[in-house]
Design a protein around this motif. Structure first.
Motif, PDB file in Angstrom:
ATOM      1  N   ASN A 149      25.820  40.826  18.427  1.00 21.42           N
ATOM      2  CA  ASN A 149      25.610  39.399  18.669  1.00 21.42           C
ATOM      3  C   ASN A 149      24.666  39.161  19.845  1.00 21.42           C
ATOM      4  O   ASN A 149      24.467  40.025  20.699  1.00 21.42           O
ATOM      5  CB  ASN A 149      26.946  38.667  18.876  1.00 21.42           C
ATOM      6  N   PHE A 150      24.092  38.007  19.824  1.00 23.96           N
ATOM      7  CA  PHE A 150      23.297  37.495  20.942  1.00 23.96           C
ATOM      8  C   PHE A 150      23.965  36.201  21.401  1.00 23.96           C
ATOM      9  O   PHE A 150      24.347  35.367  20.584  1.00 23.96           O
ATOM     10  CB  PHE A 150      21.863  37.212  20.478  1.00 23.96           C
ATOM     11  N   ILE A 151      24.129  36.044  22.721  1.00 23.13           N
ATOM     12  CA  ILE A 151      24.862  34.899  23.253  1.00 23.13           C
ATOM     13  C   ILE A 151      24.039  34.215  24.332  1.00 23.13           C
ATOM     14  O   ILE A 151      23.361  34.875  25.128  1.00 23.13           O
ATOM     15  CB  ILE A 151      26.236  35.358  23.808  1.00 23.13           C
ATOM     16  N   VAL A 152      24.077  32.878  24.348  1.00 22.37           N
ATOM     17  CA  VAL A 152      23.359  32.113  25.361  1.00 22.37           C
ATOM     18  C   VAL A 152      24.118  30.813  25.610  1.00 22.37           C
ATOM     19  O   VAL A 152      24.706  30.248  24.687  1.00 22.37           O
ATOM     20  CB  VAL A 152      21.909  31.804  24.927  1.00 22.37           C
ATOM     21  N   GLY A 153      24.134  30.364  26.865  1.00 23.19           N
ATOM     22  CA  GLY A 153      24.852  29.130  27.162  1.00 23.19           C
ATOM     23  C   GLY A 153      24.618  28.628  28.567  1.00 23.19           C
ATOM     24  O   GLY A 153      23.900  29.245  29.367  1.00 23.19           O
ATOM     25  N   VAL A 154      25.226  27.482  28.873  1.00 26.59           N
ATOM     26  CA  VAL A 154      25.157  26.891  30.207  1.00 26.59           C
ATOM     27  C   VAL A 154      26.576  26.535  30.646  1.00 26.59           C
ATOM     28  O   VAL A 154      27.422  26.154  29.833  1.00 26.59           O
ATOM     29  CB  VAL A 154      24.271  25.632  30.243  1.00 26.59           C
ATOM     30  N   THR A 155      26.815  26.681  31.963  1.00 23.17           N
ATOM     31  CA  THR A 155      28.137  26.425  32.521  1.00 23.17           C
ATOM     32  C   THR A 155      28.020  25.446  33.685  1.00 23.17           C
ATOM     33  O   THR A 155      27.335  25.738  34.675  1.00 23.17           O
ATOM     34  CB  THR A 155      28.784  27.726  33.031  1.00 23.17           C
ATOM     35  N   ILE A 173      26.409  31.496  19.868  1.00 24.50           N
ATOM     36  CA  ILE A 173      26.461  32.922  19.546  1.00 24.50           C
ATOM     37  C   ILE A 173      25.781  33.137  18.196  1.00 24.50           C
ATOM     38  O   ILE A 173      26.099  32.456  17.216  1.00 24.50           O
ATOM     39  CB  ILE A 173      27.913  33.429  19.486  1.00 24.50           C
ATOM     40  N   LEU A 174      24.846  34.076  18.161  1.00 24.93           N
ATOM     41  CA  LEU A 174      24.170  34.450  16.923  1.00 24.93           C
ATOM     42  C   LEU A 174      24.613  35.859  16.539  1.00 24.93           C
ATOM     43  O   LEU A 174      24.502  36.785  17.356  1.00 24.93           O
ATOM     44  CB  LEU A 174      22.655  34.412  17.110  1.00 24.93           C
ATOM     45  N   ASN A 175      25.120  36.010  15.322  1.00 23.81           N
ATOM     46  CA  ASN A 175      25.582  37.323  14.851  1.00 23.81           C
ATOM     47  C   ASN A 175      24.532  37.984  13.970  1.00 23.81           C
ATOM     48  O   ASN A 175      23.949  37.348  13.078  1.00 23.81           O
ATOM     49  CB  ASN A 175      26.877  37.184  14.051  1.00 23.81           C
ATOM     50  N   GLY A 191      21.747  40.248   7.183  1.00 22.07           N
ATOM     51  CA  GLY A 191      20.392  40.469   7.667  1.00 22.07           C
ATOM     52  C   GLY A 191      20.292  40.294   9.170  1.00 22.07           C
ATOM     53  O   GLY A 191      21.086  40.843   9.930  1.00 22.07           O
ATOM     54  N   GLY A 192      19.316  39.501   9.606  1.00 21.70           N
ATOM     55  CA  GLY A 192      19.113  39.263  11.031  1.00 21.70           C
ATOM     56  C   GLY A 192      20.178  38.352  11.582  1.00 21.70           C
ATOM     57  O   GLY A 192      21.318  38.342  11.121  1.00 21.70           O
ATOM     58  N   PHE A 193      19.817  37.548  12.564  1.00 23.15           N
ATOM     59  CA  PHE A 193      20.781  36.667  13.214  1.00 23.15           C
ATOM     60  C   PHE A 193      21.086  35.475  12.300  1.00 23.15           C
ATOM     61  O   PHE A 193      20.616  34.370  12.498  1.00 23.15           O
ATOM     62  CB  PHE A 193      20.238  36.187  14.557  1.00 23.15           C
TER      63      PHE A 193
END
Length: 417
Positions: A149-155, A173-175, A191-193
């Motif tokens: 997975n690829f994960i990105v966010g703001v807190t 979250i992108l799997n 396949g990809g994300f």
């Protein structure tokens, strides 16, 4: 959307690397670097889904536990573990799945980067992005699906104390290589994300360490403007001209020149006829006591006597010293020359001190100053019987709190008898 997310991840990765090359001052700053983060909330699995399967919006539950380390007050890394649950929405097909993940992420303290400290000391903002592994499990069968997975966010942060902050986080979250839908139906090699999952949580951050503040809330070089102000103040103080002779104090070798005196570039009174008396002083005496004045005409010797007795010839001293300053020893030479030229004259030598210190000590110091001048004159051949000393003690005629004024009263004066 994918390009934006990948760009943010790349930027965070570069910033995390650059954080390790910060200056020694930044690395050694006195702040805490470790923290533990605990949060819970809701999720929304966007895709993939099998037709007829859906969850509520929002869907509960999400749990997240993280450990974070900050290299400095702007960049760091965190490792976190998360768990999502997915169950059917009313009116759709039944299912129950769990999604577990472990990620390593770069963290950017956006609050510090964007200078939040200029308007708040309690609100912060973190950005985070990274990669990890995940597993989807069906609670009604033995199906498991492993993926990256690829994960990105703001807190968002609200500081309660130097040890605790409340948080609210939005994460995407992108799997990659997701072979099963979120409802556990197999769809074949992923396949990809292609898998997309959104999480929203609220939680608490606990800061660890012995220092007062954590890196999240530290502003490095916060005193830089104070240091600049101090430098300007030092320059201003150096440019003061206490005796108003046009020469700044730090260049002035004769810091007590009478007002209006003509001085050289070092602040010393100009004495063109080399008689030991500043030209401005001589002009004043001639104007007030010389030819053409209503006062009787005074001889040159009487002018000098009036000058001495008027306090125009004096030796000056640094604080708590009994030896004259180097730029006033010439006045002792002046008295020596006068006594040699007038063998019948005698001189009373009076020592003075400023108000700093006890009166008893200042009496002793003023006597020591007068005694020092007397010793200099006797060593030069003047009979001791022609010299008397007086300890005048403290001179209270000037502002005690003014350093420049106190310089004027740390002196020895003379009176011809």
């Amino acid at each position: 959307m994918k390009k934006i997310l990948l760009t943010l991840t790349f930027a965070l990765a570069l910033n995390s690397v650059s954080a390790q090359t910060e200056t020694v001052e930044t690395k050694n700053s006195d702040f805490n670097k470790w923290s533990i983060e605990l949060a819970g909330g809701f999720n929304k699995a966007q895709r993939p889904w099998t037709s007829g399967f859906r969850t509520d919006t929002p869907n509960f539950f999400v749990g997240d536990l993280g450990v974070r380390y900050m290299f400095n007050n702007q960049f760091g890394l965190k490792a976190d573990f998360g768990c999502n649950t997915f169950e059917e929405k009313n009116g759709t097909n039944n299912f129950s799945t769990r999604y577990y993940r472990v990620d390593l992420q770069g963290v950017a303290n956006l609050g510090r980067i964007m200078n939040f400290e200029t308007w708040t000391n309690t609100i912060g903002l973190l950005g985070h992005a990274g990669f990890g592994v995940a597993q989807l499990e069906d609670q009604n069968s033995a199906l498991t699906d492993k993926m990256a997975n690829f994960i990105v966010g703001v807190t968002g942060q609200v500081k309660l104390t130097n040890r605790i902050a409340l948080t609210a986080d939005l994460t995407t979250i992108l799997n990659a290589k997701q072979n099963a839908n979120f409802d556990a139906a197999l769809t074949g090699p992923g396949g990809g994300f292609e898998g997309i999952l959104f999480n929203g949580t609220v939680g608490v951050t606990v800061y660890l360490g012995k220092n007062a503040k954590h890196a999240d809330w530290v502003v490095l070089n916060d005193d830089r403007f104070s240091a600049i102000d101090a430098r300007f103040m030092a320059i201003e103080n150096k440019m003061l001209d206490s005796d108003k002779d046009g020469v700044a104090d730090y260049l002035d070798e004769e810091a007590n020149t009478p007002a209006g005196s003509l001085v050289d570039t070092k602040g010393k009174s100009i004495d063109k006829n080399n008689n030991g008396v500043a030209d401005a002083t001589e002009d004043f005496i001639l104007k007030n006591y010389g030819s053409g004045n209503t006062s009787p005409l005074l001889s040159n010797n009487e002018l000098i006597t009036s000058l001495i007795n008027g306090g125009y010839v004096a030796t000056y001293y640094d604080f708590n010293q009994s030896t004259p300053t180097s730029d006033s020893t010439g006045n002792t030479d002046f008295i020596l020359t006068y006594l040699r030229n007038n063998p019948s004259a005698s001189v009373e030598i009076t020592g003075h001190a400023d108000e700093i210190g006890s009166s008893a000590y200042n009496d002793k110091l003023s006597k020591a100053r007068a005694t020092n001048v007397k010793s200099t004159l006797t060593a030069a051949g003047i009979a001791e019987s022609r010299l008397t000393i007086v300890a005048a003690g403290e001179d209270t005629s000037v502002n005690k709190n003014s350093d420049a004024a106190r310089k004027l009263v740390r002196k020895v004066t003379f009176r011809v008898k």
